[in-house]
Write a protein that holds these residues in place. Structure first.
Motif, PDB file in Angstrom:
ATOM      1  N   GLY A 175       6.920  34.281  -7.572  1.00 16.01           N
ATOM      2  CA  GLY A 175       7.344  33.034  -8.210  1.00 16.01           C
ATOM      3  C   GLY A 175       6.221  32.096  -8.554  1.00 16.01           C
ATOM      4  O   GLY A 175       6.441  31.066  -9.198  1.00 16.01           O
ATOM      5  N   GLN A 231       5.095  26.907 -10.747  1.00 18.07           N
ATOM      6  CA  GLN A 231       6.298  27.722 -10.582  1.00 18.07           C
ATOM      7  C   GLN A 231       7.264  27.452 -11.729  1.00 18.07           C
ATOM      8  O   GLN A 231       8.460  27.272 -11.527  1.00 18.07           O
ATOM      9  CB  GLN A 231       6.966  27.428  -9.234  1.00 18.07           C
ATOM     10  N   TYR A 252      10.189  29.927 -12.145  1.00 18.88           N
ATOM     11  CA  TYR A 252      11.123  29.751 -11.034  1.00 18.88           C
ATOM     12  C   TYR A 252      11.946  28.484 -11.221  1.00 18.88           C
ATOM     13  O   TYR A 252      13.170  28.478 -10.995  1.00 18.88           O
ATOM     14  CB  TYR A 252      10.331  29.694  -9.729  1.00 18.88           C
TER      15      TYR A 252
END
Length: 341
Positions: free
Chosen positions: A44, A58, A61
């Motif tokens: 991630g 991220q 994600y």
């Protein structure tokens, strides 16, 4: 050689590329590994490298989290918390099914790896996992709306940074309206790079603001000492003493003056811990004004203006924001290895 292993995923790091190739060859002889090349994506985490430094974010994600929760088209906000509202267990209607809330908070906690700006909000929300209400869920949805404005924001590690540890320690006395426990917050920089931070409710009730501040100072000292040990394992020797900044003159006086018996009898172990590191030259305490206390954003809610003022100094970088020297829209979709312009 440094190897980071998670189940069947391995990161290998070393300044010498020939040694890396040798290790990968030995691993392949034993396990038949698949070499994915230079690090771009890991659990991630998206890593973008350039001569100026490294950005870890991220974004994918965060976007998947927004899509799963149905907030891709929601209106964004400029802070993850509301200044005038403190969450409580006794307010709101209990959720019929708390699975959704628990799953959401778990994902937000994982997002804390690169987003210190939501640490305080997720710390507050995680206290109600056993019996969340609709108000807690609304507060969690506000964090999602905050993430929507900059899902690609992450940590920037400059290449030319020095090896001086600098820590900021703060507290919010009696912040919990139910238990009256205080909140500890700290952030630690290695040079200009943010490497460690925490927002956590203290385990015991403090009878004075000095006591709460000193508990936060002791937690920060322990983290600084641990980072020194960790860096030594990588043959990196940071400059000592490490600088710790706090806005409580009484806490600094307690650490430097051993005769404050009446004020320190409830926190004697913490006093000895900080004083020992101070006398050994591992840390040095400095007073900082409340306006320049960066970690204040990890201990309490702020209005959007003050929140942005503090967060902008934490070393965060939005790789996908052109105003910050990020990527263009065409580059985002045409390259798997984004770089800093």
């Amino acid at each position: 050689m440094a190897l980071l292993v998670y189940v069947d995923d391995i990161l290998v790091a070393n300044p010498n590329i020939s040694l890396i190739l040798q290790i990968k060859s030995q691993l392949n002889d034993q396990f038949q590994i698949k070499d994915l090349g230079p690090l771009k994506y890991f659990l991630g985490l998206e890593v973008a490298r350039q001569r100026k430094g490294i950005v870890v974010s991220q974004r994918k994600y965060a976007l998947e989290l927004l899509d799963e929760a149905g907030f891709m088209e929601s209106k964004d906000v400029h802070s993850p918390t509301v200044l005038s509202h403190k969450l409580s267990r006794n307010e709101g209607d209990p959720l019929d099914d708390n699975t959704q809330y628990r799953r959401l908070i778990g994902k937000l906690l994982y997002l804390n790896i690169t987003r210190p700006d939501i640490s305080f909000a997720t710390q507050q929300l995680s206290q109600f996992l056993d019996k969340p209400t609709h108000l807690h869920l609304q507060a969690a949805h506000r964090v999602l709306r905050y993430l929507k404005q900059a899902p690609g924001q992450g940590l920037f590690f400059p290449a030319g940074s020095d090896f001086q540890l600098k820590a900021f320690s703060d507290f919010d006395w009696g912040a919990c309206i139910e238990s009256r426990k205080s909140v500890t917050g700290f952030c630690i920089f290695l040079g200009e790079a943010l490497v460690s931070w925490k927002s956590k409710k203290q385990p015991t009730i403090s009878r004075s603001s000095s006591e709460a501040e000193y508990r936060a100072l002791a937690a920060t000292t322990c983290e600084v000492q641990w980072l020194i040990y960790l860096l030594d394992e990588f043959f990196i020797h940071p400059n000592i003493p490490a600088a710790i900044y706090c806005d409580s003159k009484s806490a600094i006086a307690i650490a430097e003056n051993p005769v404050y018996h009446e004020r320190t009898k409830y926190i004697e172990i913490d006093c000895h811990l900080v004083r020992e590191k101070l006398h050994k030259g591992i840390i040095k305490l400095f007073h900082v004004t409340s306006e320049n206390q960066l970690v204040d954003v990890l201990t309490k809610a702020h209005c959007p203006n003050s929140f942005f003022k503090y967060v902008s100094k934490l070393g965060l970088f939005n790789l996908y924001n052109l105003a910050c020297g990020g990527l263009s829209e065409d580059t985002k979709h045409s390259s798997n290895t984004p770089s800093i312009n």
